[in-house]
Enzyme design. Sequence first.
Site, mmCIF file in Angstrom:
data_model
loop_
_atom_site.group_PDB
_atom_site.id
_atom_site.type_symbol
_atom_site.label_atom_id
_atom_site.label_comp_id
_atom_site.label_asym_id
_atom_site.label_seq_id
_atom_site.Cartn_x
_atom_site.Cartn_y
_atom_site.Cartn_z
ATOM 1 N N TYR A 88 0.850 -1.206 0.000
ATOM 2 C CA TYR A 88 0.000 0.000 0.000
ATOM 3 C C TYR A 88 0.878 1.246 0.000
ATOM 4 O O TYR A 88 0.652 2.178 -0.770
ATOM 5 C CB TYR A 88 -0.902 -0.041 1.236
ATOM 6 N N LYS A 90 1.076 4.078 -3.022
ATOM 7 C CA LYS A 90 0.745 5.497 -2.789
ATOM 8 C C LYS A 90 1.942 6.397 -3.096
ATOM 9 O O LYS A 90 1.774 7.504 -3.599
ATOM 10 C CB LYS A 90 0.258 5.700 -1.347
HETATM 11 N N1 LIG Z 1 -10.017 6.304 5.413
HETATM 12 C C1 LIG Z 1 -8.785 6.687 5.733
HETATM 13 O O1 LIG Z 1 -8.443 6.843 6.925
HETATM 14 C C2 LIG Z 1 -7.778 6.952 4.667
HETATM 15 C C3 LIG Z 1 -6.478 7.294 5.076
HETATM 16 C C4 LIG Z 1 -5.516 7.556 4.097
HETATM 17 C C5 LIG Z 1 -5.858 7.494 2.764
HETATM 18 N N2 LIG Z 1 -7.129 7.142 2.396
HETATM 19 C C6 LIG Z 1 -7.425 7.054 0.961
HETATM 20 O O2 LIG Z 1 -8.659 7.694 0.683
HETATM 21 C C7 LIG Z 1 -9.281 7.068 -0.447
HETATM 22 C C8 LIG Z 1 -10.742 6.779 -0.140
HETATM 23 O O3 LIG Z 1 -10.798 5.877 0.938
HETATM 24 P P1 LIG Z 1 -12.120 5.664 1.836
HETATM 25 O O4 LIG Z 1 -11.664 5.742 3.227
HETATM 26 O O5 LIG Z 1 -13.229 6.539 1.355
HETATM 27 O O6 LIG Z 1 -12.436 4.128 1.514
HETATM 28 P P2 LIG Z 1 -13.794 3.405 1.086
HETATM 29 O O7 LIG Z 1 -14.948 3.921 1.857
HETATM 30 O O8 LIG Z 1 -13.492 1.947 1.170
HETATM 31 O O9 LIG Z 1 -13.968 3.842 -0.449
HETATM 32 C C9 LIG Z 1 -13.135 3.324 -1.429
HETATM 33 C C10 LIG Z 1 -13.641 3.707 -2.803
HETATM 34 O O10 LIG Z 1 -12.795 3.079 -3.778
HETATM 35 C C11 LIG Z 1 -13.640 2.368 -4.690
HETATM 36 N N3 LIG Z 1 -12.962 1.210 -5.273
HETATM 37 C C12 LIG Z 1 -12.302 0.223 -4.635
HETATM 38 N N4 LIG Z 1 -11.856 -0.673 -5.525
HETATM 39 C C13 LIG Z 1 -12.254 -0.234 -6.752
HETATM 40 C C14 LIG Z 1 -12.115 -0.718 -8.071
HETATM 41 N N5 LIG Z 1 -11.439 -1.861 -8.360
HETATM 42 N N6 LIG Z 1 -12.643 0.000 -9.096
HETATM 43 C C15 LIG Z 1 -13.321 1.134 -8.845
HETATM 44 N N7 LIG Z 1 -13.501 1.652 -7.627
HETATM 45 C C16 LIG Z 1 -12.971 0.966 -6.590
HETATM 46 C C17 LIG Z 1 -14.810 1.931 -3.845
HETATM 47 O O11 LIG Z 1 -15.862 1.537 -4.678
HETATM 48 P P3 LIG Z 1 -16.833 0.298 -4.239
HETATM 49 O O12 LIG Z 1 -17.647 0.793 -3.080
HETATM 50 O O13 LIG Z 1 -17.620 0.030 -5.463
HETATM 51 O O14 LIG Z 1 -15.910 -0.833 -3.835
HETATM 52 C C18 LIG Z 1 -15.071 3.219 -3.081
HETATM 53 O O15 LIG Z 1 -15.726 4.158 -3.893
HETATM 54 C C19 LIG Z 1 -8.416 5.841 -0.779
HETATM 55 O O16 LIG Z 1 -7.532 6.156 -1.814
HETATM 56 C C20 LIG Z 1 -7.626 5.619 0.499
HETATM 57 O O17 LIG Z 1 -6.385 4.988 0.253
HETATM 58 C C21 LIG Z 1 -8.095 6.869 3.324
#
Ligand SMILES: NC(=O)c1ccc[n+]([C@@H]2O[C@H](COP(=O)([O-])OP(=O)(O)OC[C@H]3O[C@@H](n4cnc5c(N)ncnc54)[C@H](OP(=O)(O)O)[C@@H]3O)[C@@H](O)[C@H]2O)c1
Length: 232
Positions: free
Chosen positions: A149, A153
């Site tokens: 991961y 990134k």
């Molecule tokens: N949450 C945190 O604390 C955190 C921290 C650091 C960075 N981030 C980054 O923030 C971003 C959003 O994360 P989040 O927390 O909102 O996670 P999340 O709620 O799990 O959302 C992830 C999103 O990615 C989509 N996705 C996953 N696999 C996919 C694929 N193969 N094709 C198309 N879409 C796909 C999901 O769609 P589906 O629902 O259809 O699977 C969903 O829209 C990510 O890049 C993550 O690395 C998050």
Amino acid sequence: MLDQVAEINAIIVGANGGIGQALKANLSERPNFKSVVSFDRQTYPKYDITKPESFVPEFAKWQREGRKFNLAIIATGALIIDGVPPERRFAELDAKNMANHFALNATGPAIMIQQLLPLMQRHEPAVMAALSARVGSIGDNELGGWVSYRAAKSALNQIVRTASIEWARKNQESALLAIHPGTVDTRLTADYAHPKKVSADVAAQKIMDTIYKAKPPMTGGFYDNQGVAIEF
Ligand SMILES: NC(=O)c1ccc[n+]([C@@H]2O[C@H](COP(=O)([O-])OP(=O)(O)OC[C@H]3O[C@@H](n4cnc5c(N)ncnc54)[C@H](OP(=O)(O)O)[C@@H]3O)[C@@H](O)[C@H]2O)c1
């Protein structure tokens, strides 16, 4: 910069995710909000960001139609792919899992940026942001672990930087940012306790404020949700 734009026409890739949904809701309450396209697997069931052929034709169609956006956000990504949790030790490194991380967290967003750039406004301010992660910072890595991961990134940050240079030559009022959203309470972090976890709404407010404040000198950079630069 986006405050000066009369009407914001946006696209959010991954608008159904925890942060994506909150960003969409926050954006729709901004005074100059006009429209948003939700590009996600609910709205486009055949789309998968790891399979360019599943979305490139749609974007090519929009290009032919002359569709334009002044804001694009890529909010897709995953920490656990196919049930495989992030590595605790280097001994857990697995080539297939690492390739999956690059496909979802780096190559997919790279192709998405490639497809989005021709759809961005040329002659007025425009901002694009990709959600990265602080753990992608090489300089900040003191704990180890999560190598697939992290590395994907880090690659995303380089992809953003590289694309931003070309975009700035076409639009001097552009900003392409990699943003760490904070530690946010979503499906992605469900298995991980963290003392500073915030709600997606709180994170979205900060991220959107940072996006609205983005200026051309910030392009190609890696920032936290308040717009403070994070070392690469
Ligand atoms: N949450 C945190 O604390 C955190 C921290 C650091 C960075 N981030 C980054 O923030 C971003 C959003 O994360 P989040 O927390 O909102 O996670 P999340 O709620 O799990 O959302 C992830 C999103 O990615 C989509 N996705 C996953 N696999 C996919 C694929 N193969 N094709 C198309 N879409 C796909 C999901 O769609 P589906 O629902 O259809 O699977 C969903 O829209 C990510 O890049 C993550 O690395 C998050």
